[in-house]
Design a protein around this motif. Structure first.
Motif, PDB file in Angstrom:
ATOM      1  N   ALA A   4       0.828  -1.209   0.000  1.00 25.06           N
ATOM      2  CA  ALA A   4       0.000   0.000   0.000  1.00 25.06           C
ATOM      3  C   ALA A   4       0.860   1.256   0.000  1.00 25.06           C
ATOM      4  O   ALA A   4       0.565   2.227  -0.716  1.00 25.06           O
ATOM      5  CB  ALA A   4      -0.928  -0.014   1.215  1.00 25.06           C
ATOM      6  N   VAL A   5       1.924   1.254   0.781  1.00 23.64           N
ATOM      7  CA  VAL A   5       2.822   2.414   0.826  1.00 23.64           C
ATOM      8  C   VAL A   5       3.478   2.626  -0.531  1.00 23.64           C
ATOM      9  O   VAL A   5       3.560   3.769  -1.026  1.00 23.64           O
ATOM     10  CB  VAL A   5       3.892   2.210   1.921  1.00 23.64           C
ATOM     11  CG1 VAL A   5       4.982   3.277   1.814  1.00 23.64           C
ATOM     12  CG2 VAL A   5       3.259   2.252   3.306  1.00 23.64           C
ATOM     13  N   GLN A  29      -3.374   3.688  -8.819  1.00 24.44           N
ATOM     14  CA  GLN A  29      -2.692   3.662  -7.513  1.00 24.44           C
ATOM     15  C   GLN A  29      -3.678   3.395  -6.387  1.00 24.44           C
ATOM     16  O   GLN A  29      -3.417   2.592  -5.487  1.00 24.44           O
ATOM     17  CB  GLN A  29      -2.001   5.005  -7.269  1.00 24.44           C
ATOM     18  CG  GLN A  29      -0.746   5.246  -8.082  1.00 24.44           C
ATOM     19  CD  GLN A  29      -0.182   6.624  -7.801  1.00 24.44           C
ATOM     20  OE1 GLN A  29      -0.636   7.613  -8.374  1.00 24.44           O
ATOM     21  NE2 GLN A  29       0.778   6.682  -6.899  1.00 24.44           N
ATOM     22  N   ILE A  30      -4.805   4.083  -6.439  1.00 24.20           N
ATOM     23  CA  ILE A  30      -5.809   3.939  -5.375  1.00 24.20           C
ATOM     24  C   ILE A  30      -6.353   2.515  -5.335  1.00 24.20           C
ATOM     25  O   ILE A  30      -6.502   1.917  -4.264  1.00 24.20           O
ATOM     26  CB  ILE A  30      -6.950   4.954  -5.566  1.00 24.20           C
ATOM     27  CG1 ILE A  30      -6.416   6.391  -5.492  1.00 24.20           C
ATOM     28  CG2 ILE A  30      -8.040   4.737  -4.520  1.00 24.20           C
ATOM     29  CD1 ILE A  30      -5.795   6.754  -4.175  1.00 24.20           C
ATOM     30  N   ARG A  38      -6.729  -2.703  -2.559  1.00 23.20           N
ATOM     31  CA  ARG A  38      -6.652  -4.172  -2.511  1.00 23.20           C
ATOM     32  C   ARG A  38      -5.707  -4.631  -1.401  1.00 23.20           C
ATOM     33  O   ARG A  38      -6.019  -5.570  -0.654  1.00 23.20           O
ATOM     34  CB  ARG A  38      -6.188  -4.717  -3.866  1.00 23.20           C
ATOM     35  CG  ARG A  38      -7.239  -4.699  -4.945  1.00 23.20           C
ATOM     36  CD  ARG A  38      -6.841  -5.602  -6.107  1.00 23.20           C
ATOM     37  NE  ARG A  38      -5.589  -5.172  -6.718  1.00 23.20           N
ATOM     38  CZ  ARG A  38      -5.482  -4.331  -7.732  1.00 23.20           C
ATOM     39  NH1 ARG A  38      -6.598  -3.803  -8.258  1.00 23.20           N
ATOM     40  NH2 ARG A  38      -4.313  -4.018  -8.249  1.00 23.20           N
ATOM     41  N   ALA A  39      -4.566  -3.975  -1.296  1.00 28.05           N
ATOM     42  CA  ALA A  39      -3.604  -4.360  -0.261  1.00 28.05           C
ATOM     43  C   ALA A  39      -4.155  -4.084   1.132  1.00 28.05           C
ATOM     44  O   ALA A  39      -4.023  -4.911   2.047  1.00 28.05           O
ATOM     45  CB  ALA A  39      -2.289  -3.609  -0.465  1.00 28.05           C
ATOM     46  N   LEU A  40      -4.788  -2.930   1.301  1.00 24.29           N
ATOM     47  CA  LEU A  40      -5.322  -2.572   2.620  1.00 24.29           C
ATOM     48  C   LEU A  40      -6.490  -3.475   3.000  1.00 24.29           C
ATOM     49  O   LEU A  40      -6.641  -3.853   4.172  1.00 24.29           O
ATOM     50  CB  LEU A  40      -5.763  -1.110   2.623  1.00 24.29           C
ATOM     51  CG  LEU A  40      -4.639  -0.077   2.473  1.00 24.29           C
ATOM     52  CD1 LEU A  40      -5.215   1.332   2.318  1.00 24.29           C
ATOM     53  CD2 LEU A  40      -3.707  -0.123   3.681  1.00 24.29           C
ATOM     54  N   ALA A  41      -7.326  -3.832   2.023  1.00 21.05           N
ATOM     55  CA  ALA A  41      -8.451  -4.731   2.314  1.00 21.05           C
ATOM     56  C   ALA A  41      -7.937  -6.098   2.747  1.00 21.05           C
ATOM     57  O   ALA A  41      -8.459  -6.709   3.696  1.00 21.05           O
ATOM     58  CB  ALA A  41      -9.343  -4.855   1.087  1.00 21.05           C
ATOM     59  N   GLU A  43      -3.897  14.669   3.945  1.00 23.99           N
ATOM     60  CA  GLU A  43      -4.225  13.682   4.983  1.00 23.99           C
ATOM     61  C   GLU A  43      -3.748  12.290   4.580  1.00 23.99           C
ATOM     62  O   GLU A  43      -3.197  11.548   5.397  1.00 23.99           O
ATOM     63  CB  GLU A  43      -5.739  13.679   5.222  1.00 23.99           C
ATOM     64  CG  GLU A  43      -6.178  12.800   6.384  1.00 23.99           C
ATOM     65  CD  GLU A  43      -7.672  12.886   6.627  1.00 23.99           C
ATOM     66  OE1 GLU A  43      -8.166  12.096   7.459  1.00 23.99           O
ATOM     67  OE2 GLU A  43      -8.344  13.728   5.988  1.00 23.99           O
ATOM     68  N   VAL A  44      -3.935  11.938   3.296  1.00 27.92           N
ATOM     69  CA  VAL A  44      -3.468  10.644   2.807  1.00 27.92           C
ATOM     70  C   VAL A  44      -1.954  10.551   2.891  1.00 27.92           C
ATOM     71  O   VAL A  44      -1.389   9.535   3.315  1.00 27.92           O
ATOM     72  CB  VAL A  44      -3.949  10.414   1.357  1.00 27.92           C
ATOM     73  CG1 VAL A  44      -3.273   9.163   0.773  1.00 27.92           C
ATOM     74  CG2 VAL A  44      -5.451  10.253   1.320  1.00 27.92           C
ATOM     75  N   VAL A  45      -1.270  11.634   2.504  1.00 27.37           N
ATOM     76  CA  VAL A  45       0.193  11.646   2.557  1.00 27.37           C
ATOM     77  C   VAL A  45       0.681  11.418   3.990  1.00 27.37           C
ATOM     78  O   VAL A  45       1.629  10.663   4.236  1.00 27.37           O
ATOM     79  CB  VAL A  45       0.735  12.980   1.994  1.00 27.37           C
ATOM     80  CG1 VAL A  45       2.232  13.113   2.292  1.00 27.37           C
ATOM     81  CG2 VAL A  45       0.486  13.065   0.502  1.00 27.37           C
ATOM     82  N   ALA A  46       0.027  12.068   4.960  1.00 24.87           N
ATOM     83  CA  ALA A  46       0.424  11.910   6.362  1.00 24.87           C
ATOM     84  C   ALA A  46       0.203  10.474   6.839  1.00 24.87           C
ATOM     85  O   ALA A  46       1.052   9.893   7.541  1.00 24.87           O
ATOM     86  CB  ALA A  46      -0.348  12.885   7.238  1.00 24.87           C
ATOM     87  N   LEU A  47      -0.926   9.886   6.449  1.00 27.66           N
ATOM     88  CA  LEU A  47      -1.218   8.507   6.856  1.00 27.66           C
ATOM     89  C   LEU A  47      -0.245   7.520   6.205  1.00 27.66           C
ATOM     90  O   LEU A  47       0.190   6.549   6.839  1.00 27.66           O
ATOM     91  CB  LEU A  47      -2.659   8.151   6.491  1.00 27.66           C
ATOM     92  CG  LEU A  47      -3.757   8.827   7.328  1.00 27.66           C
ATOM     93  CD1 LEU A  47      -5.130   8.552   6.728  1.00 27.66           C
ATOM     94  CD2 LEU A  47      -3.710   8.349   8.778  1.00 27.66           C
ATOM     95  N   VAL A  48       0.095   7.753   4.964  1.00 27.66           N
ATOM     96  CA  VAL A  48       1.045   6.878   4.279  1.00 27.66           C
ATOM     97  C   VAL A  48       2.420   6.970   4.937  1.00 27.66           C
ATOM     98  O   VAL A  48       3.116   5.964   5.108  1.00 27.66           O
ATOM     99  CB  VAL A  48       1.123   7.238   2.782  1.00 27.66           C
ATOM    100  CG1 VAL A  48       2.273   6.490   2.111  1.00 27.66           C
ATOM    101  CG2 VAL A  48      -0.185   6.901   2.090  1.00 27.66           C
TER     102      VAL A  48
END
Length: 431
Positions: A177-178, A190-191, A196-199, A376-381
């Motif tokens: 995912a990263v 990318q999304i 898929r990886a996160l699920a 927010e996505v960048v911070a979580l990644v």
């Protein structure tokens, strides 16, 4: 002539009595030292050092040294004198970055156990001990019970090893995912790849351990280490991840194994509380507590009911640090048990939380992604990447330490059995 013989017998009895008194005094000194080291090691694992102000003074005599053994020459983790090098008392103290139940903290916990095991072995297997004491009450009961607990602990080590492998699979999914979200601006491909990886990650770490479901002790969606993920294991060396000795059966329960280790664990009373019997009891408590903590932190097969406390004696000074740790871990277990969790390991909990936050964002956003949402996505990644880095750095050494615990238990158990055999033969010759 009769008087001389009688005097000789009398002097012989006095000599035996002196040896017995000297042995008892030595046991008391060894017990004091052992209790102090236990107190220090587990107090150092607490987030706060407040309990250290109440520790008893350290005895001035050095700890007994175990007899040389050729089997210890290949030990991967050194004994108590060198198992850790970052703290003066032998166990690295917990820093602010080593939160309780983190990988770094678990490594310190295992390290503390290895030090305690080495010191206990030094006390029990000292060269000047009379072997006959080991086959007399209460040691004739306590030592075999301890050896039986060690056999059960070997199964726990196997289960924990499989659990660490499971966490490695979670790490791989998080890394996918990263990798998918490294480039900006984010594209639809990318999304989708990240989702898929996160699920897959979230599905694998959801555990529903509910008791009493149609006669089954637990129903779970836990798929860690299953063959379905053959693609996930491609390129990995299977020799590095095989179980330590044998695989546990499908009906095996980590919680029941922990309960079996902790059963009939009562402190000695009266005169037994100041000698070798107390030392054996303390080591049994340490073994039960460390196995319990590891099973709580690392995913293992069937853990329903693990929240039951290990019988650590709160009234005894050496157990205060252990009691504090037990309360904190039990509190975390109660929080996670209700919603189902793969374990209390800090990194696993953070991976799950971060992955769920990313999935929530991906489910509701539409292209083009808003600037605030992208930030927010960048911070979580970035947070997910940091956790993966800590897993990569710590899981391998932790797995090696668990392997060393397994082999250390096997060796020490064999040495104690050999000593008991020698004691039994000596007793038979004197009859």
């Amino acid at each position: 002539m009769w008087a001389a013989d009688n005097q000789g017998n009398f002097l012989g009895r006095i000599s035996i009595r002196r040896n017995q008194v000297a042995s008892m005094e030595g046991d008391v000194e060894d017990l004091e030292f052992f209790q102090r080291k236990i107190s220090e090691r587990f107090s150092d694992l607490l987030p706060s050092s407040a309990t250290k102000d109440h520790l008893p003074p350290l005895p001035s005599h050095p700890p007994p040294q175990p007899p040389p053994s050729s089997s210890d020459s290949s030990t991967a983790v050194p004994d108590a004198s060198s198992a850790t090098d970052s703290a003066p008392n032998g166990t690295a103290s917990v820093t602010t970055s080593d939160n309780i139940l983190s990988i770094a903290w678990l490594r310190k916990l295992v390290d503390a156990f290895l030090c305690c095991e080495a010191e206990f072995k030094a006390v029990l297997l000292t060269d000047d001990r009379e072997l006959s004491h080991l086959i007399k009450s209460p040691l004739d009961r306590l030592i075999p019970e301890m050896l039986d607990r060690k056999v059960k602990a070997l199964d726990i080590c196997n289960g924990i090893t499989h659990g660490v492998e499971a966490i490695r699979l979670v790490q791989k999914q998080a890394e996918i995912a990263v990798s998918a979200l490294e480039q900006k601006p984010f594209t639809d491909g990318q999304i989708r790849r990240a989702k898929r990886a996160l699920a897959s990650l979230l599905t694998s770490i959801v555990v529903d351990e509910k008791e009493g479901n149609g006669g089954k002790s637990a129903e779970r969606s836990w798929s860690f280490g299953r063959s379905r993920g053959s693609a996930n294991t491609r390129g990995r060396n299977p020799a590095n991840f095989r179980s330590l000795s044998w695989s546990v059966s499908k009906n095996w329960s980590a919680a029941k194994q922990i309960q079996a280790i902790a059963s009939n664990l009562y402190p000695p009373r009266g005169g037994e509380s100041t000698g070798l019997a107390m030392t054996v009891y303390i080591m049994s408590v340490v073994l039960a507590f460390v196995m319990w903590a590891l099973v709580a932190a690392i995913p293992c097969q069937e853990r329903a009911g693990l929240g039951t406390h290990i019988p650590v004696p709160k009234q005894l000074g050496w157990a205060q640090g252990m009691c504090g740790l037990q309360e904190k871990i039990a509190e975390e277990w109660k929080k996670k048990e209700k919603k189902g969790s793969a374990g209390l390991m800090e990194e696993v909990v953070k991976v799950e939380r971060t992955a769920q936050a990313l999935m929530d964002i991906f489910e509701k956003f539409q292209f083009p992604m808003e600037e605030q949402m992208e930030a927010e996505v960048v911070a979580l990644v970035a947070e997910l990447a940091d956790i993966c880095g800590r897993m990569e750095e710590g899981l391998g050494p932790l797995q090696l330490q668990i392997r060393e615990v397994f082999h250390r238990i096997v060796r020490s158990r064999a040495e104690v059995l050999d000593m008991l055999d020698q004691a039994a033969k000596a007793a038979a010759q004197n009859v």
